[in-house]
Design a protein around this motif. Structure first.
Motif, short mmCIF file in Angstrom:
data_model
loop_
_atom_site.label_atom_id
_atom_site.label_comp_id
_atom_site.label_asym_id
_atom_site.label_seq_id
_atom_site.Cartn_x
_atom_site.Cartn_y
_atom_site.Cartn_z
N HIS A 177 -7.21 2.59 6.66
CA HIS A 177 -8.59 3.01 6.38
C HIS A 177 -8.58 4.14 5.35
O HIS A 177 -8.16 5.26 5.65
N ASP A 199 -8.26 7.83 6.34
CA ASP A 199 -9.70 8.05 6.12
C ASP A 199 -9.90 9.00 4.93
O ASP A 199 -10.89 9.73 4.87
N GLU A 207 -16.98 -0.11 6.91
CA GLU A 207 -17.04 0.31 8.28
C GLU A 207 -18.46 0.23 8.80
O GLU A 207 -19.41 0.59 8.11
N HIS A 255 -10.78 5.67 1.55
CA HIS A 255 -11.93 5.58 0.64
C HIS A 255 -11.47 6.02 -0.74
O HIS A 255 -11.83 7.09 -1.23
N HIS A 292 -11.80 2.76 14.28
CA HIS A 292 -11.12 3.62 13.32
C HIS A 292 -11.31 5.08 13.71
O HIS A 292 -12.32 5.44 14.30
NI NI Z 1 -14.15 6.01 6.78
#
Ligand code: NI
Length: 255
Positions: A6, A202, A92, A8, A152
């Motif tokens: 996960h 994340d 997500e 970004h 997550h």
């Molecule tokens: Ni996220």
């Protein structure tokens, strides 16, 4: 080998050095990353990144923060993206009762509608759950039967972790496991069946200790994995291999 389940990487914080960040991940053994979408624009960027970089796979979905701006056609677009080879999940998606940026009933509706897309397109899902553990579990029990997915940055209790495992779902561990105030996470990490554990960054958020306060990046998933291995009393390489295999199994990523 490590898989950041996960990230970004489309975030503007990576605009200045995205190529270097992805290269640095590879240098650190992070051979795969899933870029999670959070709105229609970031889902589109997620798809573009997956097309451009071998090591990046895309998830497409609308975060509960954005539930208030969803259009009916967005669900069709999510389904259309799902047909692309490197789009591996709907996410997500979920509920965020901490910020409450969208009304809760709308968050639930948009969450359920996206679970419907996952079912219709035979896709796994990625769940965002902040201070909404009860509703998340209730909705998953009712609306996600037979589907596969991951919670997550897991932040629930040990009891919730057990329920999630019973539902056949996975748990992903992020940077907070390295924090001094990690609370219940160490016990959860030590007891969850190994075959249901994923690791993630994340990034650019949730930077693990000792880099806390700076921008997070996929290379740091190694720090998360090291902490998880230590908490389980396991060899780091075995943990890395297992979580890599788990991620590929859940998201049906072929070597
Ligand atoms: Ni996220």
């Amino acid at each position: 080998m490590l898989f950041d389940s996960h990230a970004h990487i489309d975030d503007e914080k990576f605009d200045v050095d995205r190529d270097e960040v992805i290269a640095r991940a590879l240098e650190n053994g992070v051979t795969g990353m899933i870029n999670a979408g959070a709105c229609m624009a970031s889902s589109a960027r997620s798809v573009e990144l997956a097309e451009k970089y071998d090591s990046i796979y895309a998830a497409v979905g609308i975060h509960p923060h954005d539930a208030k701006s969803v259009q009916e056609t967005d669900y069709e677009q999510l389904a259309a993206w799902s047909k692309l080879t490197k789009v591996v999940a709907i996410g997500e998606i979920g509920l965020d009762y901490y910020y409450d940026f969208s009304p809760r009933d709308l968050q639930r509706t948009v969450f359920i509608r996206q679970l419907d897309v996952a079912r219709q397109m035979d896709m796994p899902f990625i769940i965002h759950d902040r201070d909404a553990h009860g509703d998340i579990l209730e909705i998953l029990k009712k609306e996600a039967k037979g589907l596969k997915g991951v919670l997550h940055c897991f932040s629930g209790s040990l009891e919730m972790a057990k329920e999630v495992i019973k539902l056949g779902l996975y748990i992903s561990i992020a940077g907070p496991v390295t924090f001094k105030n990690a609370a219940k996470l160490p016990e959860i990490v030590a007891t969850v069946p190994l075959e249901r554990l994923l690791v993630e960054t994340d990034c650019p958020y949730l930077t693990p200790h000792p880099h806390r306060g700076k921008r997070n990046e996929p290379a740091y998933v190694k720090i998360v994995a090291e902490q998880v291995a230590q908490l389980r009393g396991m060899d780091f390489v075995d943990l890395a291999k297992a979580t890599d295999a788990n991620t590929k199994r859940l998201f049906r990523i072929k070597e």
